[in-house]
Design a protein around this motif. Structure first.
Motif, short mmCIF file in Angstrom:
data_model
loop_
_atom_site.label_atom_id
_atom_site.label_comp_id
_atom_site.label_asym_id
_atom_site.label_seq_id
_atom_site.Cartn_x
_atom_site.Cartn_y
_atom_site.Cartn_z
N ALA A 1 36.73 -30.29 80.69
CA ALA A 1 37.04 -29.05 79.97
C ALA A 1 37.81 -28.06 80.85
O ALA A 1 38.48 -27.17 80.34
CB ALA A 1 35.75 -28.41 79.47
N LYS A 2 37.71 -28.22 82.16
CA LYS A 2 38.39 -27.31 83.08
C LYS A 2 39.83 -27.73 83.36
O LYS A 2 40.56 -27.01 84.03
CB LYS A 2 37.62 -27.24 84.40
N ALA B 1 38.83 -30.52 74.72
CA ALA B 1 37.41 -30.66 74.97
C ALA B 1 36.88 -31.93 74.31
O ALA B 1 37.33 -32.33 73.23
CB ALA B 1 36.67 -29.43 74.43
N ASP C 1 26.74 -36.86 82.52
CA ASP C 1 26.47 -35.54 81.95
C ASP C 1 27.48 -34.50 82.44
O ASP C 1 27.80 -33.54 81.73
CB ASP C 1 25.06 -35.09 82.30
N GLY C 2 27.97 -34.66 83.65
CA GLY C 2 28.90 -33.68 84.20
C GLY C 2 30.34 -33.90 83.82
O GLY C 2 31.20 -33.07 84.10
N ALA D 1 31.93 -34.03 80.82
CA ALA D 1 32.51 -33.16 79.80
C ALA D 1 32.92 -31.81 80.39
O ALA D 1 34.02 -31.29 80.09
CB ALA D 1 31.53 -32.97 78.65
N SER D 2 32.06 -31.23 81.22
CA SER D 2 32.38 -29.92 81.78
C SER D 2 33.56 -30.00 82.75
O SER D 2 34.38 -29.08 82.82
CB SER D 2 31.15 -29.35 82.50
N LYS D 3 33.66 -31.11 83.48
CA LYS D 3 34.79 -31.27 84.41
C LYS D 3 36.10 -31.40 83.63
O LYS D 3 37.11 -30.80 83.99
CB LYS D 3 34.57 -32.48 85.29
#
Length: 277
Positions: free
Chosen positions: A188-189, A195, A181-182, A184-186
């Motif tokens: 994206a940075k 993305a 779950d984490g 995608a956010s990682k």
């Protein structure tokens, strides 16, 4: 023995190998298996050039394991990342070559067996971690290679619905869900990284390491339900492409991984962890 790999600079900081070792330690704790394996942080950078290298943090340990007296079978080196540590170990002691079998998740598609995924034409990720190390293993060493290239490891798909169900199996399932779950956010940075589009599946691309090393037939041991071709090891170019080498040593290139067997085994083992106090 578990050895962590560094990441390319834009995907990890200056201590990405150390962070990988910490993540492995965290996973073992979740599994209630702390101390079950020796943990080593690998080199924090790739090999700068063929003529400029020095032993890494794991070099002596790999050489020792490969050269242990009385070893009847080759040491299986299961690699789901870059090949820095293995290349450094071989450079330090080339005799380990005939005492090793590399099972590697990495490398681009071979002509006639698969097509690259849509998107930019770029080197496969695990090659890009350390192209020189990969070239050393392919082009110079005598290590037996079982390769699971990108078109094969992308076959191991696990749906988001299946992941949510597995997360109810206990701490290990919840841990895996949290990591996925984490992601995608990682990503994206990361500067310049597109993305991740919305999708309902995860690629568990390193799982063939289990399929090809543990899920073997009991008679004439072999991962018989996965498919491969035998071919002379090609010459690996700096950009990750291949140049055919008819005189290369034989290697296995896996074209199909038994995803059903792999996933069934994983789910059963996760659920069995619930019973461990």
């Amino acid at each position: 023995m578990i050895i962590s790999s560094h990441l390319p600079p834009r995907f990890g900081g200056p201590a990405s190998a150390a962070e990988g070792m910490a993540k492995a330690k965290e996973l073992l704790a979740v599994m209630k298996a702390t101390g079950a394996a020796k943990l080593l942080a690998g080199s924090e950078s790739s090999i700068p050039s063929r003529r400029s290298w020095k032993p890494g943090p794991a070099t002596a340990a790999i050489v020792h394991e490969a050269m242990r007296a009385g070893r009847d079978d080759p040491l299986v080196y299961a690699a789901g990342a870059g090949l820095t540590e293995l290349a450094l170990a071989w450079l330090a002691e080339p005799r380990i070559g005939r005492r090793l079998k590399l099972v590697w998740i990495g490398g681009g598609e071979h002509a006639g067996t698969g097509y690259p995924p849509p998107g930019p034409d770029e080197a496969e990720f695990n090659v890009s971690i350390d192209p020189i190390a990969a070239q050393i293993i392919f082009n110079e060493s005598d290590i037996d290679i079982w390769q699971v290239p990108r078109d094969a490891y992308r076959q191991i798909l696990f749906t988001s619905a299946e992941m949510q169900d597995l997360a109810t199996s206990g701490p290990l399932g919840r841990f895996l869900q949290g990591q996925l779950d984490g992601m995608a956010s990682k990503l994206a940075k990361i500067p310049g990284f597109s993305a991740m589009p919305a999708t309902e599946v995860h690629i568990l691309g390193d799982s063939p390491l289990v399929t090809l090393t543990a899920l073997l037939t009991p008679v004439q041991p072999d991962p018989s339900s996965s498919r491969y071709i035998l071919k002379p090891t090609p010459h690996l170019l700096a950009d990750g492409r291949y140049r055919e080498n008819p005189n290369g040593r034989p290697m296995r290139v896996y074209t199909s991984i038994d995803a059903s067997l792999t996933i069934r085994d994983m789910v059963s083992k996760f659920r069995a962890r619930r019973k461990i106090p």
